[in-house]
Design a protein around this motif. Structure first.
Motif, PDB file in Angstrom:
ATOM      1  N   ASN A 247       0.802  -1.224   0.000  1.00  0.00           N
ATOM      2  CA  ASN A 247       0.000   0.000   0.000  1.00  0.00           C
ATOM      3  C   ASN A 247       0.833   1.271   0.000  1.00  0.00           C
ATOM      4  N   LEU A 248       2.144   1.165  -0.095  1.00  0.00           N
ATOM      5  CA  LEU A 248       2.983   2.360  -0.197  1.00  0.00           C
ATOM      6  C   LEU A 248       2.766   3.054  -1.537  1.00  0.00           C
ATOM      7  N   ARG A 249       3.105   4.342  -1.581  1.00  0.00           N
ATOM      8  CA  ARG A 249       3.077   5.047  -2.862  1.00  0.00           C
ATOM      9  C   ARG A 249       4.037   4.356  -3.816  1.00  0.00           C
ATOM     10  N   LEU A 250       3.657   4.281  -5.097  1.00  0.00           N
ATOM     11  CA  LEU A 250       4.425   3.484  -6.052  1.00  0.00           C
ATOM     12  C   LEU A 250       5.876   3.942  -6.164  1.00  0.00           C
ATOM     13  N   GLY A 251       6.114   5.248  -6.092  1.00  0.00           N
ATOM     14  CA  GLY A 251       7.491   5.730  -6.183  1.00  0.00           C
ATOM     15  C   GLY A 251       8.348   5.207  -5.045  1.00  0.00           C
ATOM     16  N   VAL A 252       7.796   5.215  -3.831  1.00  0.00           N
ATOM     17  CA  VAL A 252       8.529   4.715  -2.663  1.00  0.00           C
ATOM     18  C   VAL A 252       8.687   3.201  -2.753  1.00  0.00           C
ATOM     19  N   LEU A 253       7.611   2.518  -3.147  1.00  0.00           N
ATOM     20  CA  LEU A 253       7.638   1.060  -3.222  1.00  0.00           C
ATOM     21  C   LEU A 253       8.698   0.565  -4.194  1.00  0.00           C
ATOM     22  N   PHE A 254       8.753   1.162  -5.383  1.00  0.00           N
ATOM     23  CA  PHE A 254       9.693   0.669  -6.393  1.00  0.00           C
ATOM     24  C   PHE A 254      11.127   1.098  -6.091  1.00  0.00           C
ATOM     25  N   ALA A 255      11.311   2.207  -5.383  1.00  0.00           N
ATOM     26  CA  ALA A 255      12.666   2.571  -4.952  1.00  0.00           C
ATOM     27  C   ALA A 255      13.203   1.534  -3.980  1.00  0.00           C
ATOM     28  N   ARG A 256      12.346   1.089  -3.052  1.00  0.00           N
ATOM     29  CA  ARG A 256      12.769   0.055  -2.107  1.00  0.00           C
ATOM     30  C   ARG A 256      12.929  -1.289  -2.807  1.00  0.00           C
ATOM     31  N   LEU A 257      12.102  -1.547  -3.817  1.00  0.00           N
ATOM     32  CA  LEU A 257      12.239  -2.780  -4.581  1.00  0.00           C
ATOM     33  C   LEU A 257      13.600  -2.829  -5.272  1.00  0.00           C
ATOM     34  N   ASN A 258      14.019  -1.722  -5.878  1.00  0.00           N
ATOM     35  CA  ASN A 258      15.326  -1.698  -6.533  1.00  0.00           C
ATOM     36  C   ASN A 258      16.453  -1.961  -5.544  1.00  0.00           C
ATOM     37  N   ALA A 259      16.321  -1.419  -4.332  1.00  0.00           N
ATOM     38  CA  ALA A 259      17.347  -1.656  -3.315  1.00  0.00           C
ATOM     39  C   ALA A 259      17.413  -3.142  -2.950  1.00  0.00           C
ATOM     40  N   ALA A 311       8.934  -0.487 -16.484  1.00  0.00           N
ATOM     41  CA  ALA A 311       9.806   0.329 -17.327  1.00  0.00           C
ATOM     42  C   ALA A 311       9.811   1.784 -16.865  1.00  0.00           C
ATOM     43  N   HIS A 312       8.655   2.272 -16.410  1.00  0.00           N
ATOM     44  CA  HIS A 312       8.562   3.667 -15.957  1.00  0.00           C
ATOM     45  C   HIS A 312       9.455   3.909 -14.741  1.00  0.00           C
ATOM     46  N   PHE A 313       9.491   2.955 -13.834  1.00  0.00           N
ATOM     47  CA  PHE A 313      10.284   3.131 -12.621  1.00  0.00           C
ATOM     48  C   PHE A 313      11.695   2.545 -12.753  1.00  0.00           C
ATOM     49  N   ASN A 314      12.069   2.132 -13.953  1.00  0.00           N
ATOM     50  CA  ASN A 314      13.437   1.690 -14.245  1.00  0.00           C
ATOM     51  C   ASN A 314      13.905   0.623 -13.261  1.00  0.00           C
ATOM     52  N   ILE A 315      13.201  -0.500 -13.270  1.00  0.00           N
ATOM     53  CA  ILE A 315      13.501  -1.579 -12.336  1.00  0.00           C
ATOM     54  C   ILE A 315      14.865  -2.194 -12.648  1.00  0.00           C
ATOM     55  N   GLU A 316      15.625  -2.463 -11.588  1.00  0.00           N
ATOM     56  CA  GLU A 316      16.951  -3.070 -11.725  1.00  0.00           C
ATOM     57  C   GLU A 316      16.847  -4.451 -12.365  1.00  0.00           C
ATOM     58  N   ARG A 317      17.666  -4.683 -13.375  1.00  0.00           N
ATOM     59  CA  ARG A 317      17.722  -5.992 -14.018  1.00  0.00           C
ATOM     60  C   ARG A 317      18.834  -6.838 -13.409  1.00  0.00           C
ATOM     61  N   PRO A 318      18.703  -8.160 -13.468  1.00  0.00           N
ATOM     62  CA  PRO A 318      19.750  -9.020 -12.894  1.00  0.00           C
ATOM     63  C   PRO A 318      21.095  -8.754 -13.552  1.00  0.00           C
ATOM     64  N   ARG A 319      22.125  -8.663 -12.738  1.00  0.00           N
ATOM     65  CA  ARG A 319      23.465  -8.452 -13.272  1.00  0.00           C
ATOM     66  C   ARG A 319      24.502  -9.076 -12.350  1.00  0.00           C
TER      67      ARG A 319
END
Length: 333
Positions: A247-259, A311-319
């Motif tokens: 339920n977090l705002r999408l910007g906050v949620l996806f920033a934490r997802l990338n981390a 794609a909008h939130f530029n999700i980190e790809r496996p590397r």
């Protein structure tokens, strides 16, 4: 806070005194090293050494089983300060507040959550395992032998089967002398050789599964993949995280997802494990989509819309990250 600061000061003092004595086979809880150093060292030794047998070892409840008398004797090998030794004794015997409100005074083990615990554990295993392996076990071996240890997890490789089996027997006796016990379920001797007709076996170390395979040129090569149990546990924790944070705002949620995705790649992003990273990545995104669609009573995303969101939130790809420098443990020819 005062106790934490004092433990930190003693940790730095013990590290400065004992670090020069620690052997190169150990990477856990040392400055400028991490678990991937041990993983890379083991890979290089197995790839280029003449090792055909592996002893996969595990100590049962190590941090809770450390004998206090032996611990003080080992610390006193390099320290002759009675006041400091009395202080360490107090930390070892400090009471633990249990969930029922009662204070329990342990007779074995290191301080739970204590800053000084890692260095004390390293000193204990340095005398109990590392020096014994270098001075006794390797001297009795006619073939190559090496030990790779990270904290209380270690793997030993041998060229000859009788020497591997003898070490397996001696290990139980050696650990018992210091109040430790090997895990019967996780300690075993397995053949691990590139030469036919050796069976296709594998073993696990620090969250990775090691096995022999072929590279693109058709040459024998050791591959490292994320252990299945570790991947399942990571996905289970990720599912819990999605449930609690959907339920977090999408910007906050996806920033934490990338981390979180970067953290996973840092832990398991070694050469040869691209398939394992991609498998975790695809499962994790599927789990997140499921919980995002539970933010309301109406379904929010199909796969097309969900991919646009990623794609909008530029999700980190496996590397792959890996570590460029690897120390090769000395082995006896």
């Amino acid at each position: 806070m005062e106790d934490k600061r004092l433990q930190l000061a003693v940790t730095r003092l013990l590290t400065a005194i004992d670090e020069p004595d620690f052997l190169r086979c150990r990477d856990g809880y040392r400055l400028h090293t991490c678990a991937l150093d041990a993983v890379h060292t083991l890979t290089i030794n197995r790839q280029f050494g003449r090792y055909n047998w592996v002893v996969e070892a595990d100590i049962q409840g190590f941090f809770d089983a450390i004998d206090h008398e032996w611990m003080i004797r080992m610390v006193a090998e390099r320290i002759d300060d009675r006041a400091l030794l009395r202080l360490i004794k107090k930390w070892l015997k400090a009471g633990i507040l249990d969930t029922d409100g009662k204070v329990r005074h342990p007779v074995t083990g290191t301080p739970q959550g204590g800053t000084v615990s890692p260095i004390l554990a390293n000193v204990y295993l340095h005398y109990a395992v590392d020096r014994w392996f270098e001075r006794v076990v390797k001297q009795q071996c006619r073939g190559e032998a090496c030990l790779i240890r990270d904290a209380d997890d270690f793997v030993c490789a041998f060229e000859r089967q009788p020497e591997a089996e003898r070490f397996y027997t001696m290990l139980g006796q050696r650990l018992g002398k210091f109040g430790l016990e090997r895990s019967a379920e996780k300690t075993r001797v397995i053949p691990f050789s590139r030469q036919p007709p050796a069976p296709k076996t594998s073993f696990e170390f620090l969250g990775f599964e090691f096995r022999w395979d072929k590279d693109r040129a058709g040459q024998d090569h050791i591959t490292r993949r994320t252990a299945r149990k570790k991947r399942r546990n990571s996905l289970k924790r990720f599912t819990q995280w999605c449930r609690e944070h959907r339920n977090l705002r999408l910007g906050v949620l996806f920033a934490r997802l990338n981390a979180k995705l970067r953290g996973y790649d840092n832990d398991y992003g070694v050469p040869g494990n691209v398939a394992g990273l991609k498998q975790f990545f695809s499962h994790a995104l599927g789990i997140l989509k499921k919980w995002l669609n539970r933010r309301s009573q109406r379904r929010s995303y199909n796969w097309a819309g969900y991919n646009e969101l990623l794609a909008h939130f530029n999700i980190e790809r496996p590397r792959i990250f890996g570590r460029p420098q690897t120390r090769v443990a000395a082995s006896k020819a």
